[in-house]
Motif scaffolding. Sequence first.
Motif, PDB file in Angstrom:
ATOM      1  N   PHE A  44     -12.111   1.571  11.993  1.00  0.00           N
ATOM      2  CA  PHE A  44     -11.772   0.335  12.683  1.00  0.00           C
ATOM      3  C   PHE A  44     -12.736   0.147  13.842  1.00  0.00           C
ATOM      4  O   PHE A  44     -13.470   1.066  14.195  1.00  0.00           O
ATOM      5  N   ALA A  45     -12.701  -1.057  14.421  1.00  0.00           N
ATOM      6  CA  ALA A  45     -13.600  -1.361  15.532  1.00  0.00           C
ATOM      7  C   ALA A  45     -12.835  -2.028  16.668  1.00  0.00           C
ATOM      8  O   ALA A  45     -11.866  -2.755  16.435  1.00  0.00           O
ATOM      9  N   ALA A  59     -19.949 -10.334  14.465  1.00  0.00           N
ATOM     10  CA  ALA A  59     -19.627  -8.967  14.031  1.00  0.00           C
ATOM     11  C   ALA A  59     -18.232  -8.928  13.415  1.00  0.00           C
ATOM     12  O   ALA A  59     -18.011  -8.260  12.400  1.00  0.00           O
ATOM     13  N   ALA A  60     -17.293  -9.660  14.009  1.00  0.00           N
ATOM     14  CA  ALA A  60     -15.934  -9.717  13.462  1.00  0.00           C
ATOM     15  C   ALA A  60     -15.947 -10.308  12.051  1.00  0.00           C
ATOM     16  O   ALA A  60     -15.243  -9.813  11.160  1.00  0.00           O
ATOM     17  N   ASP A  61     -16.751 -11.343  11.842  1.00  0.00           N
ATOM     18  CA  ASP A  61     -16.854 -11.940  10.504  1.00  0.00           C
ATOM     19  C   ASP A  61     -17.356 -10.925   9.483  1.00  0.00           C
ATOM     20  O   ASP A  61     -16.839 -10.836   8.365  1.00  0.00           O
ATOM     21  N   PRO A  69     -10.689  -3.188   9.674  1.00  0.00           N
ATOM     22  CA  PRO A  69      -9.874  -3.780  10.735  1.00  0.00           C
ATOM     23  C   PRO A  69     -10.554  -3.695  12.100  1.00  0.00           C
ATOM     24  O   PRO A  69     -11.351  -2.793  12.349  1.00  0.00           O
ATOM     25  N   PHE A  70     -10.211  -4.646  12.945  1.00  0.00           N
ATOM     26  CA  PHE A  70     -10.768  -4.669  14.296  1.00  0.00           C
ATOM     27  C   PHE A  70      -9.744  -5.241  15.256  1.00  0.00           C
ATOM     28  O   PHE A  70      -8.811  -5.938  14.866  1.00  0.00           O
ATOM     29  N   VAL A  71      -9.959  -4.913  16.524  1.00  0.00           N
ATOM     30  CA  VAL A  71      -9.123  -5.394  17.621  1.00  0.00           C
ATOM     31  C   VAL A  71     -10.065  -5.998  18.654  1.00  0.00           C
ATOM     32  O   VAL A  71     -11.083  -5.393  19.002  1.00  0.00           O
ATOM     33  N   PHE A  72      -9.733  -7.190  19.115  1.00  0.00           N
ATOM     34  CA  PHE A  72     -10.513  -7.796  20.191  1.00  0.00           C
ATOM     35  C   PHE A  72     -10.024  -7.290  21.537  1.00  0.00           C
ATOM     36  O   PHE A  72      -8.833  -7.057  21.731  1.00  0.00           O
ATOM     37  N   ILE A  73     -10.953  -7.155  22.458  1.00  0.00           N
ATOM     38  CA  ILE A  73     -10.647  -6.828  23.847  1.00  0.00           C
ATOM     39  C   ILE A  73     -11.245  -7.952  24.687  1.00  0.00           C
ATOM     40  O   ILE A  73     -12.434  -8.258  24.545  1.00  0.00           O
ATOM     41  N   THR A  74     -10.417  -8.565  25.521  1.00  0.00           N
ATOM     42  CA  THR A  74     -10.909  -9.688  26.307  1.00  0.00           C
ATOM     43  C   THR A  74     -10.108  -9.872  27.579  1.00  0.00           C
ATOM     44  O   THR A  74      -8.929  -9.526  27.621  1.00  0.00           O
ATOM     45  N   ASP A  87      -5.775 -14.179  14.209  1.00  0.00           N
ATOM     46  CA  ASP A  87      -4.791 -13.317  13.544  1.00  0.00           C
ATOM     47  C   ASP A  87      -5.092 -11.842  13.800  1.00  0.00           C
ATOM     48  O   ASP A  87      -4.263 -10.982  13.530  1.00  0.00           O
ATOM     49  N   ALA A  88      -6.270 -11.554  14.356  1.00  0.00           N
ATOM     50  CA  ALA A  88      -6.620 -10.175  14.716  1.00  0.00           C
ATOM     51  C   ALA A  88      -5.893  -9.807  16.010  1.00  0.00           C
ATOM     52  O   ALA A  88      -5.660 -10.661  16.861  1.00  0.00           O
ATOM     53  N   PRO A  89      -5.551  -8.524  16.166  1.00  0.00           N
ATOM     54  CA  PRO A  89      -4.925  -8.109  17.421  1.00  0.00           C
ATOM     55  C   PRO A  89      -5.862  -8.338  18.608  1.00  0.00           C
ATOM     56  O   PRO A  89      -7.080  -8.220  18.485  1.00  0.00           O
ATOM     57  N   VAL A  90      -5.259  -8.672  19.756  1.00  0.00           N
ATOM     58  CA  VAL A  90      -6.020  -8.921  20.979  1.00  0.00           C
ATOM     59  C   VAL A  90      -5.415  -8.076  22.099  1.00  0.00           C
ATOM     60  O   VAL A  90      -4.214  -8.136  22.344  1.00  0.00           O
TER      61      VAL A  90
END
Length: 110
Positions: A44-45, A59-61, A69-74, A87-90
Motif C-alpha cells: 500500500f502507499a 500517482a494515485a491513478d 491501495p493507498f491513503v491520502f494525507i493532507t 473514495d480513498a481513505p484520507v
Amino acid sequence: MVEDELFVAMLVEDMLGDLGCTIVGLASSAAEAESAARTAVIDFALLDVNLDGETSFAAADILRDRKIPFVFITGYGEQGVRGDLRDAPVLSKPIDPRHLARAVGAIERD
C-alpha cells in the motif's frame, strides 16, 4: 510513502514502524511518486496530496490501475482530494497515530 516534508516523513515512518510496516521507498515530488507508483513492489502507499505546488493524484491513478491501495494525507481534509478519488481513505495532518493504525488495519483486512 510520498511526502515532501522530511520531518513529517520521519514521523510517519516511525509510526508505521510501530505498526510493523516497512517503508520501501520515499518519494518527495510528483514525478518521483509517479515513477514509484509504476514500478514499486508495495502492499500500500501513503500519498501526501500537496507536493510543493503539485499533487499526487497522477500517482494515485497509477496505483488504482495497479489495484494497490493507498491513503491520502493532507492538511486540507477530504476537500483537498480530487473528486473522483474521494473514495480513498484520507488522513488529516497532523497525523493521529490511532487514525493511521485504523487506516493500515483496514487495508490489511481487504
